[in-house]
Design an enzyme around this catalytic site. Structure first.
Site, PDB file in Angstrom:
ATOM      1  N   SER A   9      25.174  63.675   5.158  1.00  0.00           N
ATOM      2  CA  SER A   9      23.873  63.197   5.168  1.00  0.00           C
ATOM      3  C   SER A   9      23.779  62.471   6.612  1.00  0.00           C
ATOM      4  O   SER A   9      24.327  61.495   6.860  1.00  0.00           O
ATOM      5  CB  SER A   9      23.567  62.121   4.459  1.00  0.00           C
ATOM      6  OG  SER A   9      22.559  61.050   4.666  1.00  0.00           O
ATOM      7  N   HIS A  34      22.408  67.238   4.913  1.00  0.00           N
ATOM      8  CA  HIS A  34      21.527  66.395   3.825  1.00  0.00           C
ATOM      9  C   HIS A  34      20.593  65.706   4.544  1.00  0.00           C
ATOM     10  O   HIS A  34      21.019  64.875   5.515  1.00  0.00           O
ATOM     11  CB  HIS A  34      22.528  65.531   2.857  1.00  0.00           C
ATOM     12  CG  HIS A  34      21.973  64.999   2.016  1.00  0.00           C
ATOM     13  ND1 HIS A  34      21.603  65.546   0.499  1.00  0.00           N
ATOM     14  CD2 HIS A  34      21.046  63.777   1.728  1.00  0.00           C
ATOM     15  CE1 HIS A  34      20.939  64.769  -0.143  1.00  0.00           C
ATOM     16  NE2 HIS A  34      20.832  63.572   0.377  1.00  0.00           N
ATOM     17  N   ASP A  36      17.685  63.025   4.317  1.00  0.00           N
ATOM     18  CA  ASP A  36      16.939  62.256   3.158  1.00  0.00           C
ATOM     19  C   ASP A  36      15.566  61.872   3.811  1.00  0.00           C
ATOM     20  O   ASP A  36      15.205  61.232   4.750  1.00  0.00           O
ATOM     21  CB  ASP A  36      17.773  60.945   3.275  1.00  0.00           C
ATOM     22  CG  ASP A  36      19.311  61.016   2.594  1.00  0.00           C
ATOM     23  OD1 ASP A  36      18.946  61.464   1.161  1.00  0.00           O
ATOM     24  OD2 ASP A  36      20.164  60.920   3.179  1.00  0.00           O
ATOM     25  N   MET A  38      12.076  59.819   3.123  1.00  0.00           N
ATOM     26  CA  MET A  38      11.874  58.480   2.480  1.00  0.00           C
ATOM     27  C   MET A  38      10.367  58.314   3.100  1.00  0.00           C
ATOM     28  O   MET A  38      10.344  58.174   4.244  1.00  0.00           O
ATOM     29  CB  MET A  38      12.753  57.513   2.712  1.00  0.00           C
ATOM     30  CG  MET A  38      14.211  58.052   2.173  1.00  0.00           C
ATOM     31  SD  MET A  38      15.219  56.359   2.298  1.00  0.00           S
ATOM     32  CE  MET A  38      16.969  57.230   2.055  1.00  0.00           C
ATOM     33  N   HIS A  67      16.420  66.399   0.377  1.00  0.00           N
ATOM     34  CA  HIS A  67      16.341  65.263  -0.604  1.00  0.00           C
ATOM     35  C   HIS A  67      14.924  64.616  -0.617  1.00  0.00           C
ATOM     36  O   HIS A  67      15.040  63.646   0.518  1.00  0.00           O
ATOM     37  CB  HIS A  67      17.644  64.328  -0.520  1.00  0.00           C
ATOM     38  CG  HIS A  67      17.492  63.259  -1.783  1.00  0.00           C
ATOM     39  ND1 HIS A  67      18.326  62.393  -1.668  1.00  0.00           N
ATOM     40  CD2 HIS A  67      16.778  63.288  -2.748  1.00  0.00           C
ATOM     41  CE1 HIS A  67      18.123  61.467  -2.673  1.00  0.00           C
ATOM     42  NE2 HIS A  67      17.035  61.963  -3.312  1.00  0.00           N
ATOM     43  N   MET A  69      12.340  61.870  -1.271  1.00  0.00           N
ATOM     44  CA  MET A  69      12.217  60.527  -1.981  1.00  0.00           C
ATOM     45  C   MET A  69      10.966  60.062  -1.562  1.00  0.00           C
ATOM     46  O   MET A  69      10.787  59.001  -0.888  1.00  0.00           O
ATOM     47  CB  MET A  69      13.248  59.476  -1.435  1.00  0.00           C
ATOM     48  CG  MET A  69      14.643  59.964  -2.246  1.00  0.00           C
ATOM     49  SD  MET A  69      16.004  59.226  -1.223  1.00  0.00           S
ATOM     50  CE  MET A  69      16.299  60.225   0.132  1.00  0.00           C
ATOM     51  N   MET A 138      22.050  60.514  -8.774  1.00  0.00           N
ATOM     52  CA  MET A 138      22.151  59.406  -7.813  1.00  0.00           C
ATOM     53  C   MET A 138      23.087  58.234  -8.268  1.00  0.00           C
ATOM     54  O   MET A 138      23.044  57.693  -9.297  1.00  0.00           O
ATOM     55  CB  MET A 138      20.627  58.518  -7.579  1.00  0.00           C
ATOM     56  CG  MET A 138      19.530  59.525  -6.752  1.00  0.00           C
ATOM     57  SD  MET A 138      20.098  60.153  -5.175  1.00  0.00           S
ATOM     58  CE  MET A 138      20.549  58.481  -4.383  1.00  0.00           C
ATOM     59  N   GLY A 143      17.406  54.985  -1.059  1.00  0.00           N
ATOM     60  CA  GLY A 143      16.500  54.052  -0.088  1.00  0.00           C
ATOM     61  C   GLY A 143      17.453  53.714   1.201  1.00  0.00           C
ATOM     62  O   GLY A 143      16.862  53.733   2.273  1.00  0.00           O
ATOM     63  N   PHE A 144      18.443  53.455   1.181  1.00  0.00           N
ATOM     64  CA  PHE A 144      19.568  53.375   2.074  1.00  0.00           C
ATOM     65  C   PHE A 144      20.933  54.151   2.057  1.00  0.00           C
ATOM     66  O   PHE A 144      21.409  53.854   0.880  1.00  0.00           O
ATOM     67  CB  PHE A 144      19.738  51.870   2.271  1.00  0.00           C
ATOM     68  CG  PHE A 144      18.331  51.096   2.373  1.00  0.00           C
ATOM     69  CD1 PHE A 144      17.864  50.888   3.714  1.00  0.00           C
ATOM     70  CD2 PHE A 144      17.592  50.572   1.296  1.00  0.00           C
ATOM     71  CE1 PHE A 144      16.540  50.306   3.859  1.00  0.00           C
ATOM     72  CE2 PHE A 144      16.320  49.926   1.431  1.00  0.00           C
ATOM     73  CZ  PHE A 144      15.976  49.814   2.582  1.00  0.00           C
ATOM     74  N   GLY A 146      24.852  53.339   2.868  1.00  0.00           N
ATOM     75  CA  GLY A 146      25.827  52.146   3.044  1.00  0.00           C
ATOM     76  C   GLY A 146      25.851  51.342   1.880  1.00  0.00           C
ATOM     77  O   GLY A 146      26.319  50.103   2.041  1.00  0.00           O
ATOM     78  N   ASP A 176      25.390  61.511  -4.944  1.00  0.00           N
ATOM     79  CA  ASP A 176      24.724  60.852  -3.853  1.00  0.00           C
ATOM     80  C   ASP A 176      24.829  59.371  -3.873  1.00  0.00           C
ATOM     81  O   ASP A 176      24.130  58.834  -4.511  1.00  0.00           O
ATOM     82  CB  ASP A 176      23.488  61.418  -3.492  1.00  0.00           C
ATOM     83  CG  ASP A 176      22.920  61.116  -2.066  1.00  0.00           C
ATOM     84  OD1 ASP A 176      23.442  60.408  -1.555  1.00  0.00           O
ATOM     85  OD2 ASP A 176      21.618  61.534  -1.970  1.00  0.00           O
ATOM     86  N   GLY A 177      25.540  58.671  -2.925  1.00  0.00           N
ATOM     87  CA  GLY A 177      25.325  57.246  -3.019  1.00  0.00           C
ATOM     88  C   GLY A 177      26.601  56.444  -2.943  1.00  0.00           C
ATOM     89  O   GLY A 177      27.334  56.639  -3.924  1.00  0.00           O
ATOM     90  N   GLY A 178      27.287  56.112  -1.868  1.00  0.00           N
ATOM     91  CA  GLY A 178      28.242  55.306  -1.751  1.00  0.00           C
ATOM     92  C   GLY A 178      29.571  56.246  -2.027  1.00  0.00           C
ATOM     93  O   GLY A 178      30.697  55.363  -2.631  1.00  0.00           O
TER      94      GLY A 178
HETATM   95  C1  DX5 Z   1      20.150  57.251  -0.326  1.00  0.00           C
HETATM   96  C2  DX5 Z   1      20.407  58.598   0.242  1.00  0.00           C
HETATM   97  C3  DX5 Z   1      21.730  58.723   0.571  1.00  0.00           C
HETATM   98  C4  DX5 Z   1      22.332  58.346   1.540  1.00  0.00           C
HETATM   99  C5  DX5 Z   1      24.018  58.183   1.250  1.00  0.00           C
HETATM  100  O1  DX5 Z   1      19.012  56.981  -0.881  1.00  0.00           O
HETATM  101  O2  DX5 Z   1      19.601  59.432  -0.734  1.00  0.00           O
HETATM  102  O3  DX5 Z   1      21.713  60.521   0.810  1.00  0.00           O
HETATM  103  O4  DX5 Z   1      22.325  58.708   2.688  1.00  0.00           O
HETATM  104  O5  DX5 Z   1      24.588  57.404   1.974  1.00  0.00           O
HETATM  105  P1  DX5 Z   1      25.791  56.724   1.766  1.00  0.00           P
HETATM  106  O6  DX5 Z   1      26.904  57.894   1.855  1.00  0.00           O
HETATM  107  O7  DX5 Z   1      26.463  55.924   2.877  1.00  0.00           O
HETATM  108  O8  DX5 Z   1      25.926  56.112   0.462  1.00  0.00           O
HETATM  109 ZN    ZN Z   2      20.087  61.754  -0.319  1.00  0.00          ZN
END
Ligand code: DX5
Ligand code: ZN
Length: 220
Positions: A9, A34, A36, A38, A67, A69, A138, A143-144, A146, A176-178
């Site tokens: 991403s 990837h 994102d 938003m 992706h 959103m 998810m 949204g973010f 990190g 996806d996420g963390g």
């Molecule tokens: C969050 C995104 C993710 C994000 C993942 O809403 O969909 O794709 O970039 O970032 P990390 O890997 O830092 O959680």
């Molecule tokens: Zn994503």
């Protein structure tokens, strides 16, 4: 060794040096990029649109895992397809005519994919499973980058894996996420085979190549 697809991403990439960051991710052996998208409405953040997808399409030959959103994704799907998206993932929570949306994505030559937020149960997928190429579970609220991974989502991955096991053509399960090398093995064991990561690739302390290597060797 468990084969995983790594979708890097760019949300955590250094946009002042985007071409170089993508080159480094390519050399490190990531499989997909990837992106994102938003809109500040479905999620609190605002990021990228078709213009960025088209730009990245010119930078790399890797498949583009887009992706969405955004609210009213139907309005924008054609633009993202024309920009070079390979996968187009929409969220089940805000896509009322989901079957039509997935068909539209497929008719434009992209892989139709569906995402579930952490608060959305796996059983919402039931009626549309035959129409998707990938299910995105998810593991943070979107949204973010990190954010901290929600470990309870491993149960949902296992539920999705059970739901697709009887299908003729099993869709991928993406998370996806963390995601990091510590929490990835249990997700893969539960059925995830496609891994999105921003921080553990682009912000890995030892650099992008070491970050990708750490993810791969965690499931080796
Ligand atoms: C969050 C995104 C993710 C994000 C993942 O809403 O969909 O794709 O970039 O970032 P990390 O890997 O830092 O959680
Ligand atoms: Zn994503």
């Amino acid at each position: 060794m468990t084969e995983i697809t790594i979708s890097a991403s760019i949300l955590s990439a250094d946009f002042a040096n985007l071409t170089d960051q993508i080159r480094q991710a390519e050399s490190a052996g990531v499989d997909w990029i990837h992106i994102d998208v938003m809109d500040g409405s479905f999620v609190p953040n605002i990021t990228m649109g078709p213009f960025i997808v088209e730009t990245i399409h010119r930078i790399t030959h890797l498949p583009l895992d887009v992706h969405l959103m955004i609210d009213n994704p139907d309005r924008h799907i054609e633009a993202f397809a024309q920009a070079g998206a390979t996968n187009l993932t929409v969220h089940i929570e805000n896509t009322p005519n989901i079957h039509r949306t997935l068909q539209m994505i497929e008719s434009l030559g992209c892989h139709p994919c569906i995402a579930l937020n952490p608060g959305t149960p796996a059983n919402r997928l039931e009626a549309i499973l035959p129409y998707v190429d990938m299910i995105l579970v998810m593991t943070v609220n979107p949204g973010f980058s990190g954010q901290k991974h929600i470990s309870a989502m491993v149960t949902k991955v296992a539920q999705v894996q059970a739901m697709i096991s009887s299908l003729d053509r099993a869709p991928r399960i993406e998370v996806d996420g963390g995601i990091n090398a510590a929490n990835l093995p249990v997700l893969v064991k539960a059925g995830a085979n496609t891994i999105v990561s921003a921080t553990s690739v682009f912000k890995y302390p030892g650099g992008i190549a070491a970050g990708v290597q750490a993810l791969r060797s965690s499931v080796a």
